[in-house]
Motif scaffolding. Structure first.
Motif, short mmCIF file in Angstrom:
data_model
loop_
_atom_site.label_atom_id
_atom_site.label_comp_id
_atom_site.label_asym_id
_atom_site.label_seq_id
_atom_site.Cartn_x
_atom_site.Cartn_y
_atom_site.Cartn_z
N ASP A 108 0.83 -1.27 0.16
CA ASP A 108 0.10 -0.01 -0.02
C ASP A 108 0.95 1.33 0.01
O ASP A 108 0.59 2.24 -0.63
CB ASP A 108 -0.97 -0.03 1.27
CG ASP A 108 -2.00 -1.09 1.13
OD1 ASP A 108 -2.18 -1.51 0.01
OD2 ASP A 108 -2.97 -1.09 2.03
N GLN A 109 1.70 1.11 0.78
CA GLN A 109 2.79 2.55 0.95
C GLN A 109 3.49 2.88 -0.70
O GLN A 109 3.52 4.02 -0.94
CB GLN A 109 3.83 2.40 1.90
CG GLN A 109 3.37 2.51 3.04
CD GLN A 109 2.29 3.97 3.63
OE1 GLN A 109 1.30 3.92 3.56
NE2 GLN A 109 3.41 5.08 3.34
N ASP A 110 3.78 1.76 -1.19
CA ASP A 110 4.29 2.01 -2.60
C ASP A 110 3.12 2.81 -3.49
O ASP A 110 3.36 3.54 -4.25
CB ASP A 110 4.79 0.68 -3.28
CG ASP A 110 6.06 0.19 -2.45
OD1 ASP A 110 6.99 1.16 -2.01
OD2 ASP A 110 6.16 -1.11 -2.38
N LEU A 111 1.95 1.98 -3.38
CA LEU A 111 0.78 2.49 -4.29
C LEU A 111 0.60 3.99 -4.09
O LEU A 111 0.40 4.78 -4.79
CB LEU A 111 -0.29 1.60 -3.98
CG LEU A 111 -0.30 0.23 -4.45
CD1 LEU A 111 -1.48 -0.76 -4.06
CD2 LEU A 111 -0.09 0.00 -5.92
N PHE A 112 0.51 4.08 -2.53
CA PHE A 112 0.26 5.72 -2.38
C PHE A 112 1.39 6.52 -2.89
O PHE A 112 0.82 7.84 -3.45
CB PHE A 112 0.26 5.53 -0.55
CG PHE A 112 -0.23 6.98 -0.29
CD1 PHE A 112 -1.30 7.31 -0.07
CD2 PHE A 112 1.03 7.94 0.23
CE1 PHE A 112 -1.62 8.68 0.40
CE2 PHE A 112 0.57 9.34 0.62
CZ PHE A 112 -0.72 9.48 0.75
N THR A 113 2.29 6.28 -2.78
CA THR A 113 3.57 7.11 -3.38
C THR A 113 3.38 7.11 -4.89
O THR A 113 3.60 8.35 -5.19
CB THR A 113 5.08 6.37 -2.84
OG1 THR A 113 5.36 6.35 -1.61
CG2 THR A 113 6.18 7.22 -3.60
N TRP A 114 3.04 6.20 -5.53
CA TRP A 114 3.05 6.39 -7.00
C TRP A 114 1.91 7.10 -7.39
O TRP A 114 1.75 7.88 -8.18
CB TRP A 114 2.87 4.89 -7.43
CG TRP A 114 4.31 3.91 -7.15
CD1 TRP A 114 5.49 4.40 -7.05
CD2 TRP A 114 4.20 2.78 -7.44
NE1 TRP A 114 6.32 3.36 -6.95
CE2 TRP A 114 5.28 2.30 -6.91
CE3 TRP A 114 3.31 1.65 -7.60
CZ2 TRP A 114 5.94 0.95 -6.97
CZ3 TRP A 114 3.51 0.26 -7.39
CH2 TRP A 114 5.17 -0.10 -7.02
N PHE A 115 0.67 6.64 -6.65
CA PHE A 115 -0.45 7.54 -6.90
C PHE A 115 -0.47 8.93 -6.56
O PHE A 115 -1.37 9.63 -7.26
CB PHE A 115 -1.87 6.78 -6.62
CG PHE A 115 -2.15 5.45 -7.23
CD1 PHE A 115 -2.58 5.62 -8.71
CD2 PHE A 115 -2.18 4.25 -6.83
CE1 PHE A 115 -2.94 4.28 -9.46
CE2 PHE A 115 -2.41 3.22 -7.49
CZ PHE A 115 -2.63 3.18 -8.73
N MET A 116 0.07 9.14 -5.74
CA MET A 116 0.28 10.70 -5.07
C MET A 116 1.35 11.67 -5.84
O MET A 116 1.56 12.49 -5.67
CB MET A 116 0.53 10.67 -3.61
CG MET A 116 -0.95 10.28 -2.91
SD MET A 116 -2.40 11.00 -3.01
CE MET A 116 -3.20 9.57 -3.87
N GLN A 117 1.89 10.71 -6.74
CA GLN A 117 2.85 11.24 -7.69
C GLN A 117 4.21 11.86 -7.02
O GLN A 117 4.85 12.71 -7.19
CB GLN A 117 2.48 12.31 -8.78
CG GLN A 117 1.39 11.45 -9.57
CD GLN A 117 0.69 12.69 -10.36
OE1 GLN A 117 1.31 13.50 -10.93
NE2 GLN A 117 -0.79 12.27 -10.81
N ARG A 118 4.47 11.02 -5.87
CA ARG A 118 5.83 11.37 -5.25
C ARG A 118 7.01 10.60 -5.50
O ARG A 118 7.97 10.37 -4.91
CB ARG A 118 5.29 11.21 -3.54
CG ARG A 118 4.53 12.26 -3.18
CD ARG A 118 4.22 12.18 -1.63
NE ARG A 118 2.92 13.05 -1.32
CZ ARG A 118 2.31 12.84 -0.18
NH1 ARG A 118 2.34 11.57 0.52
NH2 ARG A 118 1.40 13.86 0.08
N GLY A 119 6.66 9.66 -6.43
CA GLY A 119 7.60 8.80 -6.94
C GLY A 119 7.08 7.92 -7.96
O GLY A 119 5.83 7.86 -8.29
#
Length: 84
Positions: A52-63
């Motif tokens: 989930d943390q990876d998904l969150f980072t990608w979807f929030m465009q932080r990485g």
């Protein structure tokens, strides 16, 4: 064609318990997934296996994901909800 059992399973796997992810993934699996080509369906299933943390980072465009398949799917989902 996606059978109802698979779609139901994917729906529950798309519910992550994090509102920011749920509002992106649940509508996508309901409205778009059935019409995706088999390769993109496989990419979506691969995306669901991520943390989930990876998904969150990608979807929030932080990485971005280092995996081009995953990044393609993230972009596809974001393009659906972001104004052009």
């Amino acid at each position: 064609m996606v059978d109802a059992t698979e779609l139901n399973r994917l729906f529950w796997h798309s519910r992550r318990g994090m509102l920011e992810l749920d509002v992106l993934l649940v509508p996508f699996v309901r409205e778009v997934y059935p019409d995706l080509d088999p390769e993109d369906q496989a990419r979506y299933r691969k995306l669901l296996a991520c943390e989930d943390q990876d998904l969150f980072t990608w979807f929030m465009q932080r990485g971005e994901s280092d995996d081009a398949d995953l990044q393609r799917m993230v972009r596809m989902i974001l393009d659906r909800v972001q104004p052009k």
